[in-house]
Design a protein around this motif. Structure first.
Motif, mmCIF file in Angstrom:
data_model
loop_
_atom_site.group_PDB
_atom_site.id
_atom_site.type_symbol
_atom_site.label_atom_id
_atom_site.label_comp_id
_atom_site.label_asym_id
_atom_site.label_seq_id
_atom_site.Cartn_x
_atom_site.Cartn_y
_atom_site.Cartn_z
ATOM 1 N N LEU A 323 -13.017 -12.203 108.627
ATOM 2 C CA LEU A 323 -13.406 -12.891 109.919
ATOM 3 C C LEU A 323 -13.597 -12.074 111.112
ATOM 4 C CD1 LEU A 323 -10.557 -15.627 109.955
ATOM 5 C CD2 LEU A 323 -13.165 -16.074 109.663
ATOM 6 N N LEU A 324 -13.011 -10.730 111.137
ATOM 7 C CA LEU A 324 -13.293 -9.750 112.233
ATOM 8 C C LEU A 324 -14.825 -9.427 112.081
ATOM 9 C CD1 LEU A 324 -12.056 -8.356 114.578
ATOM 10 C CD2 LEU A 324 -11.746 -6.417 113.005
ATOM 11 N N PHE A 325 -15.231 -8.856 110.969
ATOM 12 C CA PHE A 325 -16.524 -8.240 110.643
ATOM 13 C C PHE A 325 -17.585 -9.451 110.581
ATOM 14 C CE2 PHE A 325 -13.756 -4.700 109.339
ATOM 15 C CZ PHE A 325 -14.218 -3.976 110.089
ATOM 16 N N GLY A 326 -16.957 -10.594 110.032
ATOM 17 C CA GLY A 326 -18.058 -11.841 109.808
ATOM 18 C C GLY A 326 -18.353 -12.225 110.813
ATOM 19 N N GLY A 327 -17.400 -12.372 111.706
ATOM 20 C CA GLY A 327 -17.836 -13.053 113.267
ATOM 21 C C GLY A 327 -18.695 -12.228 113.997
ATOM 22 N N ALA A 328 -18.639 -10.699 113.908
ATOM 23 C CA ALA A 328 -19.745 -9.793 114.453
ATOM 24 C C ALA A 328 -21.020 -10.161 113.988
ATOM 25 C CB ALA A 328 -19.254 -8.467 114.337
ATOM 26 N N VAL A 329 -21.164 -10.377 112.808
ATOM 27 C CA VAL A 329 -22.579 -10.587 112.127
ATOM 28 C C VAL A 329 -23.175 -12.013 112.412
ATOM 29 C CG1 VAL A 329 -23.850 -10.918 109.885
ATOM 30 C CG2 VAL A 329 -22.024 -9.197 110.268
ATOM 31 N N MET A 330 -22.146 -13.020 112.470
ATOM 32 C CA MET A 330 -22.455 -14.485 112.739
ATOM 33 C C MET A 330 -22.892 -14.313 114.583
ATOM 34 S SD MET A 330 -20.152 -17.857 112.984
ATOM 35 C CE MET A 330 -19.128 -17.149 114.252
ATOM 36 N N GLY A 331 -22.124 -13.586 115.039
ATOM 37 C CA GLY A 331 -22.637 -13.578 116.684
ATOM 38 C C GLY A 331 -23.945 -12.762 116.969
ATOM 39 N N LEU A 332 -24.070 -11.675 116.007
ATOM 40 C CA LEU A 332 -25.659 -11.318 116.163
ATOM 41 C C LEU A 332 -26.677 -12.129 116.006
ATOM 42 C CD1 LEU A 332 -26.433 -7.877 114.548
ATOM 43 C CD2 LEU A 332 -28.130 -9.818 114.376
ATOM 44 N N PHE A 333 -26.579 -12.925 115.085
ATOM 45 C CA PHE A 333 -27.582 -13.901 114.733
ATOM 46 C C PHE A 333 -27.591 -15.346 115.763
ATOM 47 C CE2 PHE A 333 -27.747 -11.748 110.814
ATOM 48 C CZ PHE A 333 -28.887 -11.299 110.722
ATOM 49 N N VAL A 334 -26.339 -15.775 115.892
ATOM 50 C CA VAL A 334 -26.335 -16.829 116.495
ATOM 51 C C VAL A 334 -26.779 -16.936 118.332
ATOM 52 C CG1 VAL A 334 -24.494 -18.572 117.688
ATOM 53 C CG2 VAL A 334 -24.398 -17.953 115.211
ATOM 54 N N ASN A 335 -26.098 -15.749 118.705
ATOM 55 C CA ASN A 335 -26.765 -15.448 120.131
ATOM 56 C C ASN A 335 -27.629 -14.262 120.240
ATOM 57 O OD1 ASN A 335 -25.854 -16.939 122.541
ATOM 58 N ND2 ASN A 335 -25.034 -14.913 123.480
ATOM 59 N N GLY A 336 -27.928 -13.560 119.517
ATOM 60 C CA GLY A 336 -28.987 -12.848 119.834
ATOM 61 C C GLY A 336 -30.302 -13.420 120.296
ATOM 62 N N MET A 337 -30.526 -14.549 120.130
ATOM 63 C CA MET A 337 -31.917 -14.813 120.269
ATOM 64 C C MET A 337 -32.123 -15.297 121.893
ATOM 65 S SD MET A 337 -32.629 -17.950 117.682
ATOM 66 C CE MET A 337 -30.651 -18.262 117.253
ATOM 67 N N LEU A 338 -30.816 -15.308 122.510
ATOM 68 C CA LEU A 338 -30.600 -15.106 123.875
ATOM 69 C C LEU A 338 -31.677 -14.280 124.760
ATOM 70 C CD1 LEU A 338 -29.107 -16.850 126.451
ATOM 71 C CD2 LEU A 338 -27.441 -15.059 126.264
ATOM 72 N N GLY A 339 -31.767 -13.219 124.082
ATOM 73 C CA GLY A 339 -32.558 -12.292 124.439
ATOM 74 C C GLY A 339 -34.267 -12.597 124.789
ATOM 75 N N GLY A 340 -34.594 -13.634 123.997
ATOM 76 C CA GLY A 340 -35.906 -13.986 124.015
ATOM 77 C C GLY A 340 -36.559 -15.185 124.749
ATOM 78 N N TYR A 341 -35.535 -15.950 125.247
ATOM 79 C CA TYR A 341 -36.003 -17.123 125.916
ATOM 80 C C TYR A 341 -36.833 -16.765 127.223
ATOM 81 C CZ TYR A 341 -33.465 -19.917 122.510
ATOM 82 O OH TYR A 341 -33.256 -20.294 121.208
ATOM 83 N N GLY A 342 -36.269 -15.711 128.087
ATOM 84 C CA GLY A 342 -36.960 -15.370 129.079
ATOM 85 C C GLY A 342 -38.249 -15.105 129.261
ATOM 86 N N ALA A 343 -38.681 -14.045 128.349
ATOM 87 C CA ALA A 343 -39.868 -13.759 127.842
ATOM 88 C C ALA A 343 -40.763 -14.823 127.448
ATOM 89 C CB ALA A 343 -39.816 -12.569 126.930
ATOM 90 N N LEU A 344 -40.415 -15.484 126.376
ATOM 91 C CA LEU A 344 -40.966 -16.599 125.839
ATOM 92 C C LEU A 344 -41.669 -17.631 126.865
ATOM 93 C CD1 LEU A 344 -41.761 -17.833 122.868
ATOM 94 C CD2 LEU A 344 -39.763 -19.180 123.021
#
Length: 416
Positions: A323-344
């Motif tokens: 869960l510890l490592f799976g949570g990190a990978v899940m977080g990478l994809f689930v919220n990584g897109m937050l970095g793109g909405y401003g530019a988009l």
């Protein structure tokens, strides 16, 4: 703060004079700092819901509604402050939003019942709703097109810095100062407001465009000015809704899930949550660079697919280490897109409606996302948290289709 100074300092461009580069760094730092305060506040609420509910005598549904009320307030603030920002300036209105948010977050420390706490959270949400879009517009207009996605992602990292700080300090401070003391800390963003008001200037593109093309139309009308723009706006509402539904649906209930299913104490639950948040931060950073290099559409589609896969994988995990490592990978994809909405969104809408578009569309998504904790709670109560989080995968599949059919890729376009 030094993190963002380092990041901003690492970006240099021949397109900048030294004076413009300094201004751009200040805009980045100020926007990221304000967004960090928002992230800190919202996550401490997730950690404190059970304690506040017990102290003020209300149930889980009312506790979840505090999050929903905050996000509905954000929609109101997004509309009002976004239009004001497009009319009278980014810096001045951003200052107002931070002060409003700070004062009423601090007021939550004085709440004596569910109802006055609900009012304070709603008004704080109005301030919160203005910050995201104005900060993103400010940064997009201050930096050159070739760096737009990555600097937007650095503003998103401000949020992650705030929630990561909350995950680390809440177990340390909450037993000492209580939930009222934690809310009292919320007055600190007023310091950031002072810095922003006295250190930043309006971007040149905003001054030039608004001087050349004053409009009698309300900025919000420009979001649906023709069929093509309306189609884009509908697509952005879908994208922002899925982004926020997934994020809040996971993050608000993650500490409670780890506690109730695995018997984690506050410190251990906070540690596992912090690792997930760290994964989100890495995802945001990587997303910004990928979107600048390969385009907005390939970056978003890749992350949406990764999110759909990882929420299913995470729902099947039972070992705490996994869960510890799976949570990190899940977080990478689930919220990584937050970095793109401003530019988009900065590339999809003109300067005279840019902050309005950012605020209105993203905060409509926040309002829908506010249902995430309620829906996840209801589904988890009937069929288990594993089922609730796995159902998020269907939303990310719909997200991919909406992007592919409705959103053009205008990477590197000059702002109009």
């Amino acid at each position: 703060m030094s993190h963002f100074q380092d990041v901003a300092g690492s970006i240099t461009s021949d397109e900048f004079s030294p004076a413009k580069e300094t201004e751009a760094r200040k805009a980045l730092l100020g926007s990221a700092l304000g967004y960090a305060m928002d992230g800190f506040d919202l996550l401490i609420l997730g950690f404190m819901l059970r304690i506040i509910s017990a102290d003020l005598g209300f149930g889980p549904a009312q506790g979840a509604s505090l999050v929903t009320a905050t996000l509905i307030g954000a929609v109101i603030g997004g509309v009002v402050f976004g239009m004001l920002s497009d009319r009278i300036g980014r810096v001045r209105v951003l200052t107002w939003t931070i002060v409003l948010f700070a004062v009423f977050t601090g007021m939550c420390a004085l709440a004596q019942s569910y109802w006055d706490l609900l009012i304070y959270r709603t008004i704080a949400g109005i301030g919160l709703g203005g910050e995201f879009g104005i900060g993103m517009a400010l940064v997009a207009e201050a930096w050159p097109a070739s760096k737009r996605a990555r600097v937007s992602s650095y503003v998103g990292l401000g949020w992650q810095l705030g929630v990561l700080t909350a995950a680390i300090v809440t177990p340390l401070l909450l037993p000492v100062i209580g939930w009222r003391g934690m809310f009292a800390i919320g007055i600190l963003p007023a310091i950031a407001a002072y810095f922003i008001r006295h250190s930043l200037h309006e971007p040149d593109v905003f001054v030039e465009r608004t001087a050349k093309a004053p409009t009698a139309s309300l900025p919000i009308n420009l979001l649906v000015k023709d069929a093509e723009t309306t189609k884009i706006s509908i697509g952005m509402v879908i994208l922002c809704s899925v982004q926020n539904f997934g994020y809040y649906g996971v993050m608000i209930w993650l500490p409670n899930y780890l506690s109730s299913r695995f018997g984690f104490g506050l410190a251990q639950s906070a540690t596992w949550t912090a690792v997930t948040i760290a994964g989100m931060a890495v995802g945001i950073f990587l997303f910004g660079h990928a979107a600048d290099r390969i385009g907005r559409r390939p970056a978003f589609i890749t992350y949406m697919l990764g999110a759909a896969i990882m929420v299913v994988v995470y729902s099947k995990l039972t070992d705490p280490t996994a869960l510890l490592f799976g949570g990190a990978v899940m977080g990478l994809f689930v919220n990584g897109m937050l970095g793109g909405y401003g530019a988009l969104m900065s590339e999809l809408y003109p300067t005279t409606a840019r902050a309005t578009a950012q605020n209105v569309l993203f905060n409509i998504g926040r309002a829908v996302g506010g249902l995430g904790p309620v829906v996840v709670s209801a589904v988890a109560a009937s069929w288990g948290f594993e089922t609730a989080i796995a159902l998020l995968a269907l939303l990310y599949i719909a997200d991919m289709l909406a992007f592919w059919l409705l959103i053009p890729d205008r990477r590197g376009a000059e702002l109009t």
